[in-house]
Design a protein around this motif. Sequence first.
Motif, PDB file in Angstrom:
ATOM      1  N   TRP A  19       0.990  -1.124  -0.055  1.00 31.55           N
ATOM      2  CA  TRP A  19      -0.100  -0.039   0.037  1.00 31.55           C
ATOM      3  C   TRP A  19       0.796   1.420   0.131  1.00 31.55           C
ATOM      4  CZ3 TRP A  19       0.392   3.266   4.313  1.00 31.55           C
ATOM      5  CH2 TRP A  19       1.104   2.787   5.403  1.00 31.55           C
ATOM      6  N   ILE A  20       0.204   2.217  -0.567  1.00 29.70           N
ATOM      7  CA  ILE A  20       1.012   3.617  -0.401  1.00 29.70           C
ATOM      8  C   ILE A  20      -0.032   4.590   0.089  1.00 29.70           C
ATOM      9  CG2 ILE A  20       0.371   4.259  -2.776  1.00 29.70           C
ATOM     10  CD1 ILE A  20       3.128   5.458  -3.081  1.00 29.70           C
ATOM     11  N   ARG A  21       0.333   5.589   0.798  1.00 30.47           N
ATOM     12  CA  ARG A  21      -0.488   6.699   1.070  1.00 30.47           C
ATOM     13  C   ARG A  21      -0.160   8.206   0.918  1.00 30.47           C
ATOM     14  NH1 ARG A  21      -1.274   6.492   7.254  1.00 30.47           N
ATOM     15  NH2 ARG A  21      -2.616   4.641   6.882  1.00 30.47           N
ATOM     16  N   GLU A  22      -0.873   9.227   0.522  1.00 35.72           N
ATOM     17  CA  GLU A  22      -0.404  10.420   0.235  1.00 35.72           C
ATOM     18  C   GLU A  22      -1.280  11.406   1.183  1.00 35.72           C
ATOM     19  OE1 GLU A  22       2.235  13.356  -1.315  1.00 35.72           O
ATOM     20  OE2 GLU A  22       2.522  11.182  -1.330  1.00 35.72           O
ATOM     21  N   GLY A  23      -0.928  12.176   1.939  1.00 35.46           N
ATOM     22  CA  GLY A  23      -1.829  13.140   2.523  1.00 35.46           C
ATOM     23  C   GLY A  23      -2.539  12.423   3.923  1.00 35.46           C
ATOM     24  N   ARG A  24      -3.421  13.006   4.231  1.00 38.44           N
ATOM     25  CA  ARG A  24      -4.238  12.564   5.575  1.00 38.44           C
ATOM     26  C   ARG A  24      -5.496  11.728   5.117  1.00 38.44           C
ATOM     27  NH1 ARG A  24      -8.221  16.047   8.495  1.00 38.44           N
ATOM     28  NH2 ARG A  24      -8.824  14.812  10.133  1.00 38.44           N
ATOM     29  N   VAL A  25      -5.507  10.403   5.619  1.00 44.22           N
ATOM     30  CA  VAL A  25      -6.809   9.408   5.422  1.00 44.22           C
ATOM     31  C   VAL A  25      -7.127   9.175   6.517  1.00 44.22           C
ATOM     32  CG1 VAL A  25      -7.403   7.572   4.150  1.00 44.22           C
ATOM     33  CG2 VAL A  25      -5.177   9.049   3.114  1.00 44.22           C
ATOM     34  N   PRO A  26      -8.254   9.875   7.407  1.00 44.45           N
ATOM     35  CA  PRO A  26      -8.682   9.508   8.658  1.00 44.45           C
ATOM     36  C   PRO A  26      -9.757   8.470   8.730  1.00 44.45           C
ATOM     37  CG  PRO A  26      -9.523  11.711   8.101  1.00 44.45           C
ATOM     38  CD  PRO A  26      -8.656  11.084   6.948  1.00 44.45           C
ATOM     39  N   ARG A  27      -9.489   7.027   8.490  1.00 47.69           N
ATOM     40  CA  ARG A  27     -10.399   6.282   8.192  1.00 47.69           C
ATOM     41  C   ARG A  27     -11.427   5.835   9.346  1.00 47.69           C
ATOM     42  NH1 ARG A  27      -7.675   0.962   5.346  1.00 47.69           N
ATOM     43  NH2 ARG A  27      -6.258   1.143   7.374  1.00 47.69           N
ATOM     44  N   GLN A  28     -11.330   6.116  10.528  1.00 44.79           N
ATOM     45  CA  GLN A  28     -11.946   5.865  11.583  1.00 44.79           C
ATOM     46  C   GLN A  28     -12.914   7.098  12.120  1.00 44.79           C
ATOM     47  OE1 GLN A  28      -8.941   4.455  14.409  1.00 44.79           O
ATOM     48  NE2 GLN A  28      -9.394   2.258  13.738  1.00 44.79           N
ATOM     49  N   THR A  29     -12.781   8.201  11.419  1.00 40.31           N
ATOM     50  CA  THR A  29     -13.490   9.527  11.679  1.00 40.31           C
ATOM     51  C   THR A  29     -14.980   9.223  10.901  1.00 40.31           C
ATOM     52  OG1 THR A  29     -11.343  10.629  12.348  1.00 40.31           O
ATOM     53  CG2 THR A  29     -13.702  11.917  12.008  1.00 40.31           C
TER      54      THR A  29
END
Length: 218
Positions: A178-188
């Motif tokens: 996986w790769i992530r860019e920026g903010r990813v608030p999956r639990q909000t």
Amino acid sequence: MGQKINPLGFRLGTTQSHHSVWFAQNKNYSQGLQEDQKIRDYIKNDIQKNMKISYGVEGIARIEIRKRIDLIQVIIYMGFPKLLIEDGARRIQELQMNVQKELNCVNQKINITITRITNPYGHPNILAEFIAGQLKNRVSFRKAMKKAIELTEQANTKGIQVQIAGRIDGKEIARVEWIREGRVPRQTIRAKMDYCSYTVETIYGVLGIKIWIFREDE
């Protein structure tokens, strides 16, 4: 929590709404669900078979279905509507007739409309189709994921996470990358998230693609 429930269903009633809008009695509910699935599958297969696909992407962001007693309204949100309406209204009418025959509807009329979306690569379904096309062409998965993130930079997104699972690059042992860019608030819950889960068949086996796109907070 973010891995135990569908991110869209997790936010229904807050930042997400249903893609199907209708009411049915308990005894007819399962029939309505199967009917929705038939409509979506038929439209996607028809576009894939009969239209010229650009860069391996069908361009369907989502298909919304609204039902009334005598009418089924189908709204296709596309990033590249020219793929479907090259022949104008005749092609849409033909698609309506074929869907009606597939469902064997007698008392209900099918009405299909197309809505063009801006920034198509800001929608996870279209982005997943792009990645799937790259993987089928044996492009490196890292290169495909990085290119997907580049395509979302102009879509006013605040963050994106791309995950690929399976026998990546033909390795014998399946793994998850996986790769992530920026903010990813999956639990909000108040975070407005777009999500899709997509499978692609390659010569090495089936790969699973998951994409989370964070737009904004409510």
